[in-house]
Structures are given as C-alpha cells and as structure tokens.
Design an enzyme around this catalytic site. Structure first.
Site, PDB file in Angstrom:
ATOM      1  N   LYS A  54       0.847  -1.203   0.000  1.00  0.00           N
ATOM      2  CA  LYS A  54       0.000   0.000   0.000  1.00  0.00           C
ATOM      3  C   LYS A  54       0.881   1.252   0.000  1.00  0.00           C
ATOM      4  O   LYS A  54       0.645   2.182  -0.773  1.00  0.00           O
ATOM      5  CB  LYS A  54      -0.926   0.002   1.219  1.00  0.00           C
ATOM      6  CG  LYS A  54      -2.116  -0.938   1.061  1.00  0.00           C
ATOM      7  CD  LYS A  54      -2.872  -1.162   2.361  1.00  0.00           C
ATOM      8  CE  LYS A  54      -3.937  -2.242   2.175  1.00  0.00           C
ATOM      9  NZ  LYS A  54      -4.560  -2.674   3.424  1.00  0.00           N
ATOM     10  N   GLN A  98      -4.824  -1.293   9.639  1.00  0.00           N
ATOM     11  CA  GLN A  98      -4.741  -2.632   9.050  1.00  0.00           C
ATOM     12  C   GLN A  98      -5.333  -3.670  10.009  1.00  0.00           C
ATOM     13  O   GLN A  98      -4.996  -3.695  11.188  1.00  0.00           O
ATOM     14  CB  GLN A  98      -3.267  -2.961   8.747  1.00  0.00           C
ATOM     15  CG  GLN A  98      -3.051  -4.296   8.058  1.00  0.00           C
ATOM     16  CD  GLN A  98      -3.660  -4.347   6.660  1.00  0.00           C
ATOM     17  OE1 GLN A  98      -3.503  -3.434   5.853  1.00  0.00           O
ATOM     18  NE2 GLN A  98      -4.375  -5.423   6.361  1.00  0.00           N
ATOM     19  N   ASP A 121     -11.103   3.185   4.092  1.00  0.00           N
ATOM     20  CA  ASP A 121     -11.524   1.786   3.982  1.00  0.00           C
ATOM     21  C   ASP A 121     -13.048   1.682   3.901  1.00  0.00           C
ATOM     22  O   ASP A 121     -13.580   0.613   3.568  1.00  0.00           O
ATOM     23  CB  ASP A 121     -11.030   0.986   5.202  1.00  0.00           C
ATOM     24  CG  ASP A 121      -9.835   0.100   4.865  1.00  0.00           C
ATOM     25  OD1 ASP A 121      -9.624  -0.166   3.658  1.00  0.00           O
ATOM     26  OD2 ASP A 121      -9.127  -0.326   5.794  1.00  0.00           O
TER      27      ASP A 121
END
Ligand code: NDP
Length: 294
Positions: A54, A98, A121
């Site tokens: 990422k 994460q 997200d």
C-alpha cells in the site's frame, strides 16, 4: 475457453495512471499532496506485506505515505489516541488501520473512531449508512474495485439480474448495495441459502466473496454470465506445491461464462488502486473541491 478474461492487472494499471495524473493536478493547482496514514499493530506477516505494498502504491502516484508501526502489545487507549491525532492532522487525508488487530484491542471501537471523512476503507457505520441511503460515501475498496471491473464489461447495470454470494461488511454487503445503487436487481446468498446452484444459474452477474476454494462450479453458471471472483484461497496440490485460487472453479466457469475475473490477476490488483481512488476523493472533499475524475 469461451469467456472473456477481465484483466484486473491491465485495468488497475490504467486506473493507477489516472489517479497519478489527477493527484499531480491537485498538487499543481491547489498545493495539496494527499496523505495516507497506514497504521499497523503487531507483526502479522500478511498484514506487513499488505502495508508495504500500500505504501509503495501511494508513493508511485505522488501521494504522501505516513506509516505507523506499533508493537503487538499496544493498548486500545494508545491506538485510539493515535487515531485522534491523525483525525486532527490536516496533512492526513485518509486513515487505514490494518486488520486484524491484536485481541486486546476492540476492532469496532477503533474503526468507529476514525473521522468518517478520512475513512478510506469505508468501514465506518456513517459511510455504510451513507452508501445505503444513496448519499456520497467512502465505499470499501473491494466493492469499488469490483464495480470498475464490471463496468469494463457492462456500461449499464440497469435491470441486470445480479447475485452476490457472501455478505461480509467488507465485501458482500457493500458490493450488493453498490449494485443496487446501479439499479441492478440484486439477490444476496449466504450460508443459509437453500439451493445456491439454482440461484447462481439465474444470475446474469455473479459476484462471489465467500473464502471457499473453487466452490462455485461451472454448471452453476448461466451461459454468457459475467463472473466476479473475489476469493483468495491458498491450496496445496498432491505434490505439496501451493497456489492461489478463487471461490469459483475457473477452468469450468471459463467454458460457460461470458466474462470472468481470474485469480490471481482479477479483483486483487484493483483493490489497492481503489484505496488510492478513495484517498484522492477524501483529499478533494476535505478541501471543498469537486470529486476527481476517477
Ligand atoms: P468473510 O468470511 O467475512 O465472509 C464470507 C461470507 O461468505 C459470509 O457472508 C458467509 O455467509 C458466506 N459464505 C461462506 N461460505 C459460504 C457457502 N458455502 N455458501 C454461501 N455463502 C457462504 O469473508 P470476506 O468477505 O472478508 O472475504 C471473502 C473472500 O474474499 C476471502 O477469500 C477473502 O480472502 C477474499 N477477499 C479478497 C479481497 C481482494 O482484494 N481480492 C479483499 C477482501 C477479501 P454467512 O454470513 O452466512 O456466514
């Protein structure tokens, strides 16, 4: 093989180039460099790999990576304090924590503490609710990725018979809602669905996110249907060699479908680019600018 292969790698490369040029335009015209904060707690090997790719992708398109690696013993209060600081930092356009988090941390409490405007997200309940009520929202990356792949085959989804197999908050539920917002006729199947093969056979668009290797068979697929396989499953063959397969039996399905995403090389490569798309949208919205053209 009859199906057109939906090349996620190529579509992702094109989209990445568009994100890069839109990012440069934003920086040149307004002095804004979108910043993505990626928070990793602990040393989960798969999570480390995701976080590294990422951050690399963020740099490639001209955004600013802000990486936070906290020890596995980090307490919830400490993580919440970091999120609070990132929420308040104007250099941070997007925040990604994460998953999975270590057991001492309540995942929902952390995700719900992220400023919804920076929730790239798309897991915050406010964004889920906005998606559901048709308001502009940050939508989870995998559904965004799937829609872009579907749109490479179907310019319009109006009235199409779609089946979403799987109803997680990360993929199935939001993708079903995304398809509904495109005016598809959407059914959602899950572990309690009776006669799953019959439901699949009716679908002109079959999206699968269940985490069961090669579960969907070729004779479950309507001839000519578009198949989007989100699954990522590692299997080991008789000789001990491991490989990644999807939730759909690709060899069988490709003989029947009209178009299909391969695994690997379908949805996977698109998901990280979708994170960049969300970060760019978040940066523009926070600056009061119109949405970017990606
Ligand atoms: P979850 O385990 O959170 O959810 C799985 C869903 O599938 C549940 O709703 C479950 O139903 C349903 N399901 C499981 N087995 C069956 C079955 N036999 N028949 C019908 N429904 C079933 O998984 P995720 O949504 O997080 O992920 C799904 C897959 O997608 C995984 O392989 C994951 O690795 C992959 N993935 C890939 C991404 C990418 O970028 N390509 C990103 C995210 C995930 P119920 O609700 O009834 O339990």
């Amino acid at each position: 093989m009859t199906a057109k292969i939906i090349d996620g790698k190529a579509i992702a490369a094109n989209l990445r180039a568009s994100v890069k040029s839109e990012t440069h335009r934003l920086t040149a015209a307004h002095g804004i460099v979108p910043g993505l904060a990626v928070v990793l707690v602990g040393d989960n090997a798969a999570s480390k790999t995701y976080v590294t790719s990422k951050s690399r992708a963020v740099v490639e398109v001209g955004m600013r990576p802000l990486d936070y690696h906290l020890p596995a013993a980090t307490g919830e209060a400490e993580l919440l304090a970091l999120v609070k600081a990132l929420n308040a930092d104007p250099a941070v356009s997007g925040i990604l924590v994460q998953l999975p988090l270590p057991p001492q941390i309540h995942t929902a409490r952390v995700l719900n503490s992220i400023d919804p405007e920076k929730d790239v997200d798309g897991f915050h309940p406010l964004n889920a609710g906005r998606l559901m009520t048709g308001l502009p929202a940050l939508v989870p990356c995998t559904p965004v990725a799937c829609l872009k792949l579907i749109k490479s085959v179907h310019s319009s989804l109006v009235g199409i018979d779609a089946l979403m197999v799987g109803r997680s908050h990360i993929v199935g539920n939001p993708l079903a809602q995304v398809l509904l917002n495109e005016n598809a006729t959407v059914s959602v199947a899950h572990t309690h669905t009776r006669n799953l093969p019959d439901y699949c056979r009716r679908a002109e668009l079959l999206c699968v996110a269940i985490g069961c290797a090669e579960f969907i068979r070729g004779d479950w697929i309507k001839p000519g249907a578009t198949v989007i396989d989100v699954g990522i499953n590692r299997v080991t063959d008789g000789s001990g060699k491991s490989r990644i397969v999807g939730d759909v039996n690709f060899a069988e399905a490709a003989e029947v479908a009209g178009a299909i995403t391969p695994v690997p090389g379908g949805v996977g490569p698109m998901t990280i680019v979708s994170l960049l798309v969300n970060t760019l949208h978040a940066a523009c919205a926070q600056a009061g600018l119109p949405p970017p053209a990606v």
